[in-house]
Design an enzyme around this catalytic site. Sequence first.
Site, PDB file in Angstrom:
ATOM      1  CG  ASP A  30      -2.065   0.970   1.093  1.00 46.27           C
ATOM      2  OD1 ASP A  30      -3.224   0.504   0.974  1.00 46.27           O
ATOM      3  OD2 ASP A  30      -1.826   2.198   1.098  1.00 46.27           O
ATOM      4  CG  ASN A  87     -12.203  -0.692   3.784  1.00 40.85           C
ATOM      5  OD1 ASN A  87     -12.586  -1.170   4.851  1.00 40.85           O
ATOM      6  ND2 ASN A  87     -11.046  -0.070   3.663  1.00 40.85           N
ATOM      7  CD  GLN A  94     -14.699  -0.318  -2.809  1.00 35.23           C
ATOM      8  OE1 GLN A  94     -15.863  -0.584  -2.519  1.00 35.23           O
ATOM      9  NE2 GLN A  94     -14.057  -0.904  -3.800  1.00 35.23           N
ATOM     10  CG  HIS A 100      -8.764  -2.865  -2.394  1.00 30.84           C
ATOM     11  ND1 HIS A 100      -9.670  -2.133  -3.133  1.00 30.84           N
ATOM     12  CD2 HIS A 100      -8.620  -2.213  -1.214  1.00 30.84           C
ATOM     13  CE1 HIS A 100     -10.051  -1.085  -2.434  1.00 30.84           C
ATOM     14  NE2 HIS A 100      -9.448  -1.103  -1.255  1.00 30.84           N
TER      15      HIS A 100
HETATM   16  P1  5GP Z   1      -9.718   1.575   0.329  1.00 27.03           P
HETATM   17  O1  5GP Z   1      -9.860   2.821   1.150  1.00 27.03           O
HETATM   18  O2  5GP Z   1     -10.392   1.716  -1.025  1.00 27.03           O
HETATM   19  O3  5GP Z   1     -10.141   0.328   1.044  1.00 27.03           O
HETATM   20  O4  5GP Z   1      -8.179   1.381   0.109  1.00 27.03           O
HETATM   21  C1  5GP Z   1      -7.484   1.883  -0.990  1.00 27.03           C
HETATM   22  C2  5GP Z   1      -6.012   1.791  -0.644  1.00 27.03           C
HETATM   23  O5  5GP Z   1      -5.282   1.967  -1.824  1.00 27.03           O
HETATM   24  C3  5GP Z   1      -5.534   2.850   0.351  1.00 27.03           C
HETATM   25  O6  5GP Z   1      -4.984   2.226   1.495  1.00 27.03           O
HETATM   26  C4  5GP Z   1      -4.492   3.647  -0.445  1.00 27.03           C
HETATM   27  O7  5GP Z   1      -3.380   3.995   0.346  1.00 27.03           O
HETATM   28  C5  5GP Z   1      -4.108   2.656  -1.532  1.00 27.03           C
HETATM   29  N1  5GP Z   1      -3.703   3.300  -2.761  1.00 27.03           N
HETATM   30  C6  5GP Z   1      -4.372   4.272  -3.443  1.00 27.03           C
HETATM   31  N2  5GP Z   1      -3.695   4.615  -4.555  1.00 27.03           N
HETATM   32  C7  5GP Z   1      -2.581   3.836  -4.578  1.00 27.03           C
HETATM   33  C8  5GP Z   1      -1.487   3.728  -5.508  1.00 27.03           C
HETATM   34  O8  5GP Z   1      -1.399   4.410  -6.534  1.00 27.03           O
HETATM   35  N3  5GP Z   1      -0.520   2.804  -5.197  1.00 27.03           N
HETATM   36  C9  5GP Z   1      -0.592   2.024  -4.073  1.00 27.03           C
HETATM   37  N4  5GP Z   1       0.418   1.150  -3.879  1.00 27.03           N
HETATM   38  N5  5GP Z   1      -1.610   2.099  -3.206  1.00 27.03           N
HETATM   39  C10 5GP Z   1      -2.594   3.009  -3.448  1.00 27.03           C
END
Ligand code: 5GP
Length: 114
Positions: A30, A87, A94, A100
């Site tokens: 992440d 999420n 999310q 994911h």
């Molecule tokens: P969500 O909030 O949708 O469950 O989690 C999305 C996750 O994706 C977050 O923890 C955020 O840090 C990660 N994330 C968003 N954009 C990128 C990216 O470009 N590269 C990586 N490695 N992680 C990302």
Amino acid sequence: MSDCIFCKIIRGEIPSKKIYEDDEMLAFHDATPQSPVHFLLIPKRHIRNIMETEAADVFLLGTLLYRAQELAKILGCEENGVRFVVNCKKDGGQTVDHLHIHVLGGRSLDWPPG
Ligand code: 5GP
Ligand code: ZN
């Protein structure tokens, strides 16, 4: 072709620190880690969220979860444990609309979430 962030990571258009990859899935660290171990495991097929899966995806979902725990062990989380998080949509927190699994480990995590 989807222009979502994670699809771009899958295609290599956005760099990522990959941990594991096969025909169906990709694991990468992440970008904003919330714990010493924090990686994401995603299907390569663009599925918006877990509520948009179908019965035909049962094997894929099981494989994702199985691979997540295997990778967590490889990254040193077997002894103390780890948290797997999916999420879903707005109330679930999310922010990226591509299914994911978060894998968080390496420190003790609070419960319940805020
Ligand atoms: P969500 O909030 O949708 O469950 O989690 C999305 C996750 O994706 C977050 O923890 C955020 O840090 C990660 N994330 C968003 N954009 C990128 C990216 O470009 N590269 C990586 N490695 N992680 C990302
Ligand atoms: Zn996508």
